[in-house]
Design a protein around this motif. Structure first.
Motif, short mmCIF file in Angstrom:
data_model
loop_
_atom_site.label_atom_id
_atom_site.label_comp_id
_atom_site.label_asym_id
_atom_site.label_seq_id
_atom_site.Cartn_x
_atom_site.Cartn_y
_atom_site.Cartn_z
N TRP A 116 4.24 -7.58 -10.00
CA TRP A 116 3.69 -6.85 -11.13
C TRP A 116 2.18 -7.08 -11.22
O TRP A 116 1.41 -6.14 -11.46
N GLN A 117 1.76 -8.33 -11.02
CA GLN A 117 0.32 -8.64 -11.05
C GLN A 117 -0.41 -7.94 -9.91
O GLN A 117 -1.49 -7.37 -10.12
N GLN A 118 0.13 -8.01 -8.70
CA GLN A 118 -0.51 -7.39 -7.55
C GLN A 118 -0.62 -5.88 -7.72
O GLN A 118 -1.64 -5.28 -7.38
N GLY A 120 -0.86 -4.33 -10.51
CA GLY A 120 -1.91 -4.10 -11.50
C GLY A 120 -3.30 -4.12 -10.88
O GLY A 120 -4.16 -3.31 -11.23
N VAL A 121 -3.50 -5.02 -9.92
CA VAL A 121 -4.79 -5.09 -9.22
C VAL A 121 -5.00 -3.82 -8.40
O VAL A 121 -6.09 -3.23 -8.41
N LEU A 123 -3.61 -0.86 -8.83
CA LEU A 123 -3.78 0.32 -9.69
C LEU A 123 -5.11 0.31 -10.42
O LEU A 123 -5.55 1.34 -10.92
N GLY A 124 -5.76 -0.84 -10.51
CA GLY A 124 -7.06 -0.93 -11.18
C GLY A 124 -8.21 -0.45 -10.32
O GLY A 124 -9.35 -0.34 -10.80
N GLN A 125 -7.95 -0.17 -9.06
CA GLN A 125 -9.01 0.31 -8.17
C GLN A 125 -9.38 1.75 -8.51
O GLN A 125 -8.54 2.55 -8.91
N SER A 126 -10.63 2.06 -8.33
CA SER A 126 -11.07 3.43 -8.63
C SER A 126 -10.84 4.32 -7.41
O SER A 126 -10.76 3.85 -6.28
N LEU A 133 -1.33 7.16 -8.64
CA LEU A 133 -1.54 6.33 -9.83
C LEU A 133 -0.34 6.45 -10.78
O LEU A 133 0.14 5.44 -11.33
N THR A 137 2.16 3.36 -11.61
CA THR A 137 2.33 2.95 -13.00
C THR A 137 3.80 2.94 -13.39
O THR A 137 4.27 2.02 -14.06
N ARG A 140 5.31 -0.07 -11.79
CA ARG A 140 4.88 -1.29 -12.50
C ARG A 140 5.66 -1.46 -13.80
O ARG A 140 6.04 -2.57 -14.17
#
Length: 178
Positions: A116-118, A120-121, A123-126, A133, A137, A140
């Protein structure tokens, strides 16, 4: 008009641990059906593969896992049913199964938390495409729901193991002499 039947005097009192054993049995039944079906699908796919494909993918590991899980789920269903039928031997085995399931849930929850943490990282990329995406999501959120359910199940299963070992519950079980 109709007279309500009453339980015989000296019947067993309400036992909340029985609800948890029912849930364990029902979830084991779901796991048995899913993995039993997966075993059939994997077995059919493996029988139709060429030797080169089998060497590359090795479907027999997945087949062994699926069959093993289905057998463990079946054994859990049997023990849970015997516990619900007040069998003393099953009570002790159900305590062990509850602890093993709690440990398994804690371990897999820890792994799911890392995933879940990985995610999130990632999906946080632009610059991610919107469809990727959205799918990420959704995945996740599914991981988070599973993580929460596993986190809730750990203390419940630990409580079940403890409750089945208390003197009050042990006294409720009828000792069978074979």
């Amino acid at each position: 008009m109709f007279e309500a039947k009453k339980a015989p005097h000296g019947g067993r009192p309400f036992a909340p641990w029985r609800i948890v054993v029912w849930l364990v049995m029902l979830l084991a039944a779901v796991g048995f059906v899913i993995n039993g079906y997966a075993s059939v699908v994997i077995g059919r796919a493996a029988s139709g593969m060429s030797a080169a494909d089998v060497a590359d993918m090795n479907p027999y590991v997945a087949l062994a896992w699926s069959v093993g899980y289905a057998l463990a789920a079946f054994a859990t269903m049997v023990i849970a049913l015997a516990t619900l039928r007040w069998r003393e031997r099953a009570r002790g085995v159900m305590r062990v199964i509850a602890i093993l399931l709690a440990a398994w849930a804690a371990w897999t929850a820890w792994i799911a938390f890392g995933q879940w943490q990985q995610l999130g990282v990632v999906l946080g990329q632009s610059g991610l495409p919107p469809d990727l995406l959205m799918a990420g999501t959704k995945h996740r959120n599914i991981l988070l729901i599973g993580l929460v359910l596993k986190a809730v199940s750990v203390p419940v299963l630990a409580w079940l193991s403890w409750a089945l070992g208390t003197v009050r519950v042990r006294q409720q079980f009828a000792k069978l002499t074979l």
